[in-house]
Design an enzyme around this catalytic site. Structure first.
Site, mmCIF file in Angstrom:
data_model
loop_
_atom_site.group_PDB
_atom_site.id
_atom_site.type_symbol
_atom_site.label_atom_id
_atom_site.label_comp_id
_atom_site.label_asym_id
_atom_site.label_seq_id
_atom_site.Cartn_x
_atom_site.Cartn_y
_atom_site.Cartn_z
ATOM 1 N N HIS A 137 -7.813 -5.416 -0.307
ATOM 2 C CA HIS A 137 -6.631 -4.605 -0.018
ATOM 3 C C HIS A 137 -5.687 -5.285 0.973
ATOM 4 O O HIS A 137 -4.475 -5.058 0.919
ATOM 5 C CB HIS A 137 -7.059 -3.238 0.524
ATOM 6 C CG HIS A 137 -5.939 -2.243 0.602
ATOM 7 N ND1 HIS A 137 -5.264 -1.794 -0.512
ATOM 8 C CD2 HIS A 137 -5.356 -1.622 1.667
ATOM 9 C CE1 HIS A 137 -4.330 -0.933 -0.149
ATOM 10 N NE2 HIS A 137 -4.360 -0.815 1.166
ATOM 11 N N SER B 90 0.832 -1.199 0.000
ATOM 12 C CA SER B 90 0.000 0.000 0.000
ATOM 13 C C SER B 90 0.874 1.260 0.000
ATOM 14 O O SER B 90 1.641 1.473 -0.938
ATOM 15 C CB SER B 90 -0.966 -0.039 1.187
ATOM 16 O OG SER B 90 -1.959 0.944 1.065
ATOM 17 N N ASP C 188 -10.017 -4.824 -4.398
ATOM 18 C CA ASP C 188 -9.408 -3.838 -3.500
ATOM 19 C C ASP C 188 -10.215 -2.544 -3.583
ATOM 20 O O ASP C 188 -10.293 -1.923 -4.645
ATOM 21 C CB ASP C 188 -7.958 -3.597 -3.927
ATOM 22 C CG ASP C 188 -7.177 -2.747 -2.939
ATOM 23 O OD1 ASP C 188 -7.795 -1.930 -2.230
ATOM 24 O OD2 ASP C 188 -5.945 -2.900 -2.893
#
Length: 243
Positions: free
Chosen positions: A225, A98, A195
């Protein structure tokens, strides 16, 4: 065992395993820490494989010193660079999750000679600008300007995300999708199709924008995610071994 690196009055927490190179460095996400599922999974793999491995907390995260609200992308990239320079020997494989994907791209631009390969998981480059700022309405932008911060609901925590004006402004100085982004080493981008925090279009944009001789994007149908179920973890481990 957690240890600490002192860097510019910051006390950065880290766990390190010595082993063969190239070593692997895990870079976590926004408000995440070094105790996450992916970091611990890779640490176990490193122990089993005899590979050097390093996981750490950015300032204001986990066990490191500092207030999260004082931090910015530039600060956390500086933390990551300090960790790599002080604790890792030779070129490293960066694994960025991320926001850690964005941080790893900043390190690739800053210190390409220290990178043997790059793996990102749901990479979120430029999210302060293309995510938060782009989605704020005029009222939210006014609150941010007047109060210096704004609280937003989180899908991953009971506590809201507090976004500061400083985070947004610093993010603009660290964007990676506006200027050339050479990645002269093996690169693997991993992205889940379900996601809700980072879209597939972001992954495709990154793949199209970056330039390198060995670059692949893998889309995992149904993955979210967190990218932390057994099949996702196995894929992450596989591509780390591959690069």
């Amino acid at each position: 065992m957690t240890r600490f690196l002192l860097h510019e009055r910051r006390r950065l927490a880290y766990d390190r395993i010595e082993g063969e190179g190239p070593g692997v460095v895990f870079l976590g996400g926004f408000r995440s820490d070094k105790e996450g599922t992916k970091a611990l999974h890779l640490e176990q793999w490193a122990q089993d494989s005899g590979r050097a491995f390093l996981r750490f907390d950015y300032s204001g995260h986990g066990e490191s010193s500092g207030d999260f609200l004082d931090g910015t992308i530039g600060d956390w990239a500086e933390d990551a660079a300090a960790i790599v320079n002080a604790l890792a020997d030779g070129p490293q494989i960066l694994v960025g999750s991320s926001m850690g994907g964005w941080i790893s791209l900043l390190l690739a631009r800053r210190m390409p000679d220290r990178i043997a390969g790059l793996v990102t998981i749901a990479a979120a480059p430029d999210f302060t600008e293309d995510g938060y700022w782009a989605e704020f309405d005029e009222g939210q932008k006014a609150v941010l300007e007047a109060e210096g911060q704004i609280a937003l609901p989180s899908d991953y925590s009971d506590e809201p995300y507090v976004i500061t004006k400083r985070l947004i402004e610093d993010g603009r100085r660290n964007l990676v999708l506006r200027d050339p982004l050479p990645l002269p080493f093996p690169v693997r981008f991993l992205q889940g199709t379900e996601d809700e925090a980072v879209s597939v279009s972001t992954a495709l944009r990154l793949l199209e924008h970056a330039d390198g001789p060995d670059m692949r994007l893998t889309l995992v149908k149904g993955a979210d995610h967190r990218f932390s179920d057994s099949s996702c973890l196995a894929l992450m481990r596989q591509v780390v071994e591959e690069v």
